[in-house]
Design an enzyme around this catalytic site. Sequence first.
Site, mmCIF file in Angstrom:
data_model
loop_
_atom_site.group_PDB
_atom_site.id
_atom_site.type_symbol
_atom_site.label_atom_id
_atom_site.label_comp_id
_atom_site.label_asym_id
_atom_site.label_seq_id
_atom_site.Cartn_x
_atom_site.Cartn_y
_atom_site.Cartn_z
ATOM 1 N N LYS A 1 36.656 4.275 35.620
ATOM 2 C CA LYS A 1 35.219 4.082 35.422
ATOM 3 C C LYS A 1 34.647 3.099 36.433
ATOM 4 O O LYS A 1 33.505 3.245 36.866
ATOM 5 C CB LYS A 1 34.938 3.617 33.990
ATOM 6 C CG LYS A 1 35.140 4.759 33.009
ATOM 7 C CD LYS A 1 34.986 4.344 31.560
ATOM 8 C CE LYS A 1 35.125 5.570 30.669
ATOM 9 N NZ LYS A 1 35.574 5.268 29.325
ATOM 10 N N LYS B 1 41.780 18.913 33.286
ATOM 11 C CA LYS B 1 41.199 18.527 32.003
ATOM 12 C C LYS B 1 39.741 18.954 31.851
ATOM 13 O O LYS B 1 38.948 18.786 32.781
ATOM 14 C CB LYS B 1 41.297 16.994 31.881
ATOM 15 C CG LYS B 1 40.837 16.475 30.533
ATOM 16 C CD LYS B 1 40.686 14.966 30.492
ATOM 17 C CE LYS B 1 39.914 14.589 29.242
ATOM 18 N NZ LYS B 1 38.943 13.570 29.386
ATOM 19 N N LYS C 1 33.384 16.093 29.902
ATOM 20 C CA LYS C 1 31.925 16.083 30.122
ATOM 21 C C LYS C 1 31.576 15.752 31.562
ATOM 22 O O LYS C 1 30.752 16.405 32.186
ATOM 23 C CB LYS C 1 31.281 15.032 29.208
ATOM 24 C CG LYS C 1 30.800 15.584 27.902
ATOM 25 C CD LYS C 1 30.499 14.448 26.927
ATOM 26 C CE LYS C 1 31.581 14.336 25.896
ATOM 27 N NZ LYS C 1 31.551 13.134 25.096
HETATM 28 P P1 ADP Z 1 35.010 13.458 27.590
HETATM 29 O O1 ADP Z 1 36.319 13.314 28.310
HETATM 30 O O2 ADP Z 1 34.478 14.829 27.710
HETATM 31 O O3 ADP Z 1 34.014 12.382 27.948
HETATM 32 P P2 ADP Z 1 35.546 11.903 25.257
HETATM 33 O O4 ADP Z 1 36.222 10.914 26.161
HETATM 34 O O5 ADP Z 1 34.287 11.500 24.609
HETATM 35 O O6 ADP Z 1 35.344 13.267 26.052
HETATM 36 O O7 ADP Z 1 36.607 12.340 24.162
HETATM 37 C C1 ADP Z 1 36.450 12.397 22.765
HETATM 38 C C2 ADP Z 1 37.761 12.856 22.123
HETATM 39 O O8 ADP Z 1 38.099 14.162 22.570
HETATM 40 C C3 ADP Z 1 38.979 11.980 22.447
HETATM 41 O O9 ADP Z 1 39.829 11.918 21.305
HETATM 42 C C4 ADP Z 1 39.640 12.710 23.562
HETATM 43 O O10 ADP Z 1 41.019 12.443 23.622
HETATM 44 C C5 ADP Z 1 39.384 14.155 23.184
HETATM 45 N N1 ADP Z 1 39.312 14.987 24.385
HETATM 46 C C6 ADP Z 1 38.342 14.995 25.334
HETATM 47 N N2 ADP Z 1 38.592 15.901 26.295
HETATM 48 C C7 ADP Z 1 39.773 16.497 25.937
HETATM 49 C C8 ADP Z 1 40.572 17.527 26.517
HETATM 50 N N3 ADP Z 1 40.206 18.141 27.631
HETATM 51 N N4 ADP Z 1 41.706 17.888 25.878
HETATM 52 C C9 ADP Z 1 42.084 17.273 24.721
HETATM 53 N N5 ADP Z 1 41.373 16.312 24.117
HETATM 54 C C10 ADP Z 1 40.245 15.910 24.710
#
Ligand code: ADP
Length: 355
Positions: A113, A220, A223
């Site tokens: 970040k 992966k 967002k």
């Molecule tokens: P992003 O990566 O899209 O910003 P977040 O960090 O807000 O998503 O993640 C929220 C939850 O969803 C967490 O528990 C995270 O581990 C899970 N998560 C997010 N993206 C994935 C993914 N591609 N595969 C598995 N779990 C995910």
Amino acid sequence: MAKEIVLSGIRSTGNLHLGNYYGALSKFVRMQNDFDCMFFIADLHALTTHPDPLTLHTNVKSILAEYLAAGIDPEKATIFVQSDVPEISELYLLLNMHVGIGELMRTASFKDKARKALGITTGSSNNDDEDIERQIIGNESNKRVNAGLLTYPTLMAVDILIQKAHKVPVGKDQEQHLELTRRFARRFNSYYGVDLFPEPVNFDFGGAPVKVPGLDGSGKMGKSEGNCIYLIDEEKVLRKKVMRAVTDEGPKEPGSPLSQPIANLFSLLELTSTPEVVKQFRDAYADCSIRYGDLKKQLAEDILKVTTPIRERINEYINDEAYLGRVVRQGAERARERASKTLSEVREIMGIRKF
Ligand code: ADP
Ligand code: TRP
């Protein structure tokens, strides 16, 4: 016997996608019958990236509707908004006194970040790390790495520890934060000679934590990666996204290994299709008769089977402000009960006493 406490949250930074669904949300739903579950919306964590104030509340609302639409039942689980529990912010201040700046700076998500905040696009290497540190300290431009980003793991640890949670269902990318939480819990307990905080563990129904891949051939779905299938995506949009997924030129000879983009499509198929369908396409790949267009069509169909009912319910909940309000007010009350008890214990242990 009292049920074990489960807690997890998702930042309110936009709509939820398939990664969130398989990595987190679907597990939440399965756990709510067997455990004392608390699921929250991490709106304070979302502030680290300075969301537009007008959209912050909209995002909280949409995640709330998505939680409910995916099947979290407010009568079984506590659903709350992080900022409705002010005890979290106070414990965050107190716990920070026992957290090292160095250990926070070494966290992978912080480096990631910080790199983004500084506009550094290169990958990670040791040299790069030193460069980031130099830039963080010496930066005089208006690009700043805010202290909230650095202390993100403390706030997450507090979310968990203040509820004395035992199990924290999260995706693989959150494992390091969980490891830090355990370390902070152990440190606090041993520093004050108490047995206050349990050490929380990740939870998955058997198997390893899932990682849902992106449609762009990357590792992966996320967002900020711009490669997501959202639960709220309309049928047409969703089909289009899947049909546009990155592929390769096809297997050259029987038994060829899968390239990353194709492995990703198979991972998605495994999550959403039946084992028979997966086998059919795997066999077709192995004998080189596979047509990626067919694979994608099937994949879009199967994803839609999962997302369509959820999307319909999201659209219903999002318009029912009165119901959403009742859910979070009830949730905040329950969450504050446990949080205020833990906070009083911590204040007492640290020597903050009332006259
Ligand atoms: P992003 O990566 O899209 O910003 P977040 O960090 O807000 O998503 O993640 C929220 C939850 O969803 C967490 O528990 C995270 O581990 C899970 N998560 C997010 N993206 C994935 C993914 N591609 N595969 C598995 N779990 C995910
Ligand atoms: N850091 C988590 C994420 O980015 C969200 C989160 C904040 C969380 N506090 C938490 C998850 C406590 C589990 C428990 O996805």
